[in-house]
Design an enzyme around this catalytic site. Sequence first.
Site, PDB file in Angstrom:
ATOM      1  N   HIS A 168       0.850  -1.196   0.000  1.00 27.35           N
ATOM      2  CA  HIS A 168       0.000   0.000   0.000  1.00 27.35           C
ATOM      3  C   HIS A 168       0.883   1.243   0.000  1.00 27.35           C
ATOM      4  O   HIS A 168       1.962   1.253   0.595  1.00 27.35           O
ATOM      5  CB  HIS A 168      -0.919  -0.003   1.226  1.00 27.35           C
ATOM      6  CG  HIS A 168      -1.995   1.035   1.161  1.00 27.35           C
ATOM      7  ND1 HIS A 168      -1.763   2.360   1.470  1.00 27.35           N
ATOM      8  CD2 HIS A 168      -3.302   0.956   0.793  1.00 27.35           C
ATOM      9  CE1 HIS A 168      -2.882   3.044   1.306  1.00 27.35           C
ATOM     10  NE2 HIS A 168      -3.826   2.219   0.891  1.00 27.35           N
ATOM     11  N   GLU A 176      -3.848   2.256  -7.298  1.00 26.82           N
ATOM     12  CA  GLU A 176      -4.244   3.379  -6.445  1.00 26.82           C
ATOM     13  C   GLU A 176      -3.374   4.585  -6.780  1.00 26.82           C
ATOM     14  O   GLU A 176      -2.227   4.657  -6.335  1.00 26.82           O
ATOM     15  CB  GLU A 176      -4.144   3.015  -4.958  1.00 26.82           C
ATOM     16  CG  GLU A 176      -2.926   2.189  -4.560  1.00 26.82           C
ATOM     17  CD  GLU A 176      -2.611   2.275  -3.071  1.00 26.82           C
ATOM     18  OE1 GLU A 176      -3.533   2.490  -2.281  1.00 26.82           O
ATOM     19  OE2 GLU A 176      -1.429   2.138  -2.718  1.00 26.82           O
TER      20      GLU A 176
END
EC number: 5.3.1.1
Length: 250
Positions: free
Chosen positions: A94, A166
């Site tokens: 992430h 993302e």
Amino acid sequence: MRKAIIAGNWKMNNTISQGLKLVEELKPLVADANCDVVVCPPTLALDAVVKATEGTNIKVGAQNMHFEESGAFTGETAPAMLEELGVKYVILGHSERRQYFGENDADLNKKMKKAFEHNLTPILCIGETLEEREADVTEEVLAKQIKLDLAGLTEAQIAETVIAYEPIWAIGTGKTATSDQAEETIAFVRKTVAGMFGAEAAEKMRIQYGGSVKPATIKEQMAKPNIDGGLIGGASLKAADFAAIVNFDK
């Protein structure tokens, strides 16, 4: 036909009791979902949430893990620990892990391989910064991450992998890539994977969009041919909002 997957990343939110309350609210709201539903609570809540979701269609994911089996890695979580708890997914790479904790592609590649050894489906996050997008190097940045993070995996593992694209500039900022921008970039991701592992594996791989996904935006995103779901941050902390995203097709 790829089955959609909606995953909620709670990040460092919700105590165990708060997380259990959220799950109890969520269960009836997503019971008839046509997609795979995943919630990713903080590590300390994993055991309780796995038990609370037994017998339901909600699967549980971790937000991170180490690439070693065990050892002197204070504060870390071993893959075998997650497997023993009944965790099914693990978020890897992430942008917050890359940015704040110095995670690099070499270590992420080790984590990817270790996840498969322990029956964990990785949700690999890739993305570019605002500076990189404005410099028009998005594709170069993503191609490098893909090549390094997926190196040495098998075609079968690639088919099982979930990638979450993302755009870092859209996380928690309220900014969202347009559905056309997201589709174009995710199509590039799939093409890059196909170049490495073949079209069949790339076609089976599910690719999510992550970056301020909301109930108001999910329908348009999911109408795109290459977008297979969402990695949801803030909106996953409210049962009604997360359920509205999960039930995007209703």
